[in-house]
Enzyme design. Structure first.
Site, PDB file in Angstrom:
ATOM      1  CG  LEU A 180      -1.922   1.127   1.355  1.00 43.12           C
ATOM      2  CD1 LEU A 180      -2.849   1.157   0.145  1.00 43.12           C
ATOM      3  CD2 LEU A 180      -2.744   0.971   2.633  1.00 43.12           C
ATOM      4  CE  LYS A 215       6.666   8.563   1.383  1.00 42.79           C
ATOM      5  NZ  LYS A 215       8.059   8.192   1.096  1.00 42.79           N
ATOM      6  CG  ASN A 237       7.722   0.371  14.127  1.00 41.83           C
ATOM      7  OD1 ASN A 237       7.103   0.134  13.098  1.00 41.83           O
ATOM      8  ND2 ASN A 237       8.878  -0.198  14.397  1.00 41.83           N
ATOM      9  CG  ASP A 270      14.687  -2.724  17.640  1.00 35.57           C
ATOM     10  OD1 ASP A 270      14.322  -1.544  17.762  1.00 35.57           O
ATOM     11  OD2 ASP A 270      15.436  -3.114  16.737  1.00 35.57           O
TER      12      ASP A 270
END
Lengths: 403, 403
Positions: free
Chosen positions: A76, A79, A100, A173
């Site tokens: 997808l 922009k 994130n 992380d």
């Protein structure tokens, strides 16, 4: 509650849009997928960063497989205005959105939390960043390495005479990804009671702070300046034995938390005569004579193998463990027997080991691992089957660079 | 969903019996308390291990304060039949029980999961152990240090020419405690839909495995044997610059993940002439010339302070961070402004910094920190107010060594 029942997975029916990248977001979504949620991994047209690295082959392929099992994958392009509309359409049919990106990115794309809550007031919007969505350091770029620096991990890892050092694994992380999972599920629980969605937020640097409890304790105390980095010794230099000792085929970790551990260790070492030695009479004495204590232990370990020490530890109830390398860890009979690790046949990597979820729900069989989906593998299934677009509409979206 | 509302905490009304010890179990219960759950910390008559260390003063007091804020505390002797009955009475009125005893301990005490589910079929029973409740290593004693050895952390932490090394913080304790929280809340969510409780389980050693994704990737690849420990360099030696560099007042971490980071770094360093140097032309070239790349960066950092480098990083959008020591971390203006860190007045430690929950629920004010409860501080409130015992019954329980 019995193990022989076969209850559904606990998150069955929960729908997740996973915009996560690299480790932090994708790990939270992985834990959801492994608990039965329907997770759609949404990637840019060229794939998320780990997907790009996967294409390079070599060492970067396995993380993609480890963290994206049991998810469907679509592409997808956020922009484009049409891409944003498609995201909203997905969100209107979903329970959770995970992202994130750096703070502000989703807003700039036109799909920030406020917009998505207008589309779906029951949404749980989950944001994970390095430093959080507010505060003076909000916009600092963050990766696992830099967060290990800024959060304090490096300052307490390493030897006293060496430089600050990172922890080898990507602990920042993953511990933040795990917190993110907790925040999401908390909001889902609440929504069952209130009907309301919520924005939840996790900052990597903040998830590290509690892990420093022992080390911070030394700062707080009136015992003088904190110890420097302590290598493998106790972070507060307050327990002995507490170290990693060389043995014939590697190293072992040994710790004596209570006096029974020490007296049992003396028995295991055949050094019962030291029981009444004033240098070792209690933990305080051993801390004062830490080098001598470590020498006594090493005198024993250096002539044994890791397996021999581990066996002695079982017999004498000692807290020890072999220092294992990653080949040993990946092939751990224990974790394979428990289903935490599974062999799968991967479309590009062949036969590999992937982890299951460390979250274990008794009464429900563990979900089997599978290859991660290929880039855009489920575009037709999702855009057609879920959003109801026709084949020709999907073709047009592809031709236009939207999906 | 707006930040200016003041919604209740998401776990309001959830009742938790916290038998947790040290870090792992208590941290899961801490996250629950900070999300609004009513957490009762249940300790042996002499206190849990961190409470005992708290009594010694010095560095061990702060962890007790950090992890037990916003909980009530009672004592209970589970080695007496009456103590077990009292636990069952509490469990019958609770939603969650958390324990991180070794496998089998709760069963031997007569208050194992099976027994407690008979008392309360809606219970979420949460078990956290080192190696799990099954498998060949189930009964190995586990502490953070030994799990760091057995899980693979140590094998990838440290320098190539040095021994295996632990990560300085108690990452195994805390990452498993965070997973435990996630498992508990998942089961609470499910219970809202099904009405059924559940046993959930987390094993420390298993929660580490995913954090090794980058490192395991190298094992999996056909690029030959995995790199040894890599110090502060990338675990797969596949990115450069990626290191910790000395500067005038300490060290900084710098990482260039994409080419724009490198070209921006060259600008920041005033070394634009290197842009077309074949040794540094792309990441692959820099990896091949890793020592030279690091030397170029260090040439720049060594004459600057951490603050100067951080400022340059903002201007040039570079992922860098100062290596902070714990005094700096504890006083972080960023985390204090965000309410992650709070100053409180503690009954024995005086004015100290305690963490809030890293789980942030937008729309609800953060819970304020407070002193942890003293040992048995809420005995009368809980045994009287919650279980309905009379003052004289409570006195008798104390006299009999039950509470």
């Amino acid at each position: 509650m019995d193990d022989d029942e076969a209850r559904p997975q606990p998150l069955q029916g929960v729908k997740v849009v996973d915009l996560g990248q690299v480790y932090q977001g994708p790990y939270a979504a992985f834990l959801m997928a492994k608990a039965g949620a329907d997770v759609i991994k949404v990637e840019p047209l060229h794939g998320e960063p780990v997907r790009i690295r996967e294409a390079l082959g070599g060492g970067a392929s396995l993380p993609m497989a480890m963290l994206n099992s049991n998810k469907r994958a679509i592409t997808l392009n956020l922009k484009t205005p049409r891409g944003c509309e498609l995201l909203k359409a997905l969100v209107s049919r979903s329970d959770v959105l995970i992202e994130n990106y750096a703070p502000g990115v989703m807003d700039r794309l036109g799909v920030g939390a406020k917009t998505l809550f207008e589309v779906n007031p029951r949404l749980v919007y989950a944001s994970a960043t390095g430093y959080g969505l507010s505060g003076p350091e909000r916009d600092s770029l963050a990766m696992d390495l830099t967060v290990q620096a800024a959060s304090g991990i490096m300052s307490v890892t390493g030897f006293p005479d060496g430089p600050p050092l990172k922890a080898g694994p990507a602990v920042a992380d993953f511990i933040s990804g795990t917190h993110l999972y907790g925040a999401i599920v908390t909001a889902l629980f609440e929504r069952e009671r209130t009907g309301l969605g919520r924005m939840v937020e996790v900052a990597m640097v903040e998830t590290i702070y509690p892990t420093l409890a022992s080390n911070l304790g030394m700062i707080q105390s009136d015992l003088g300046p904190p110890p420097p980095r302590t290598g493998n010794r106790h972070g507060g230099l307050a327990i002995s034995p507490y170290n990693v000792y060389p043995c014939r085929d590697g190293h072992v970790a040994i710790i004596c938390l209570v006096e029974a551990h020490w007296t049992n260790l003396l028995k295991a070492m055949g050094r019962g005569e030291l029981k009444d030695d004033p240098r070792f009479i209690d933990n305080a004495a051993r801390v004062t004579h830490m080098d001598e204590t470590d020498a006594v232990v090493e005198e024993w370990t250096k002539n044994l193998t890791r397996a021999e020490i581990f066996e002695a530890s079982r017999a004498y109830r000692l807290p020890t463990a072999p220092v294992r390398n990653l080949v040993e860890v990946m092939n751990s009979p224990h974790m394979h027997e428990r289903g935490m690790l599974q062999w799968i046949d991967h479309y590009s990597l062949g036969r590999i080991v992937v982890p299951n979820s460390p979250l274990r729900y008794h009464g429900t069989p563990q979900m089997m691992g599978a290859s991660n989906a290929r880039l855009g593998e489920h575009n037709r299934e999702i855009y057609g089957g879920v959003l109801g677009l026709s084949d020709s509409e999907i073709d047009a979206l592809m031709a236009d660079g939207v999906i």
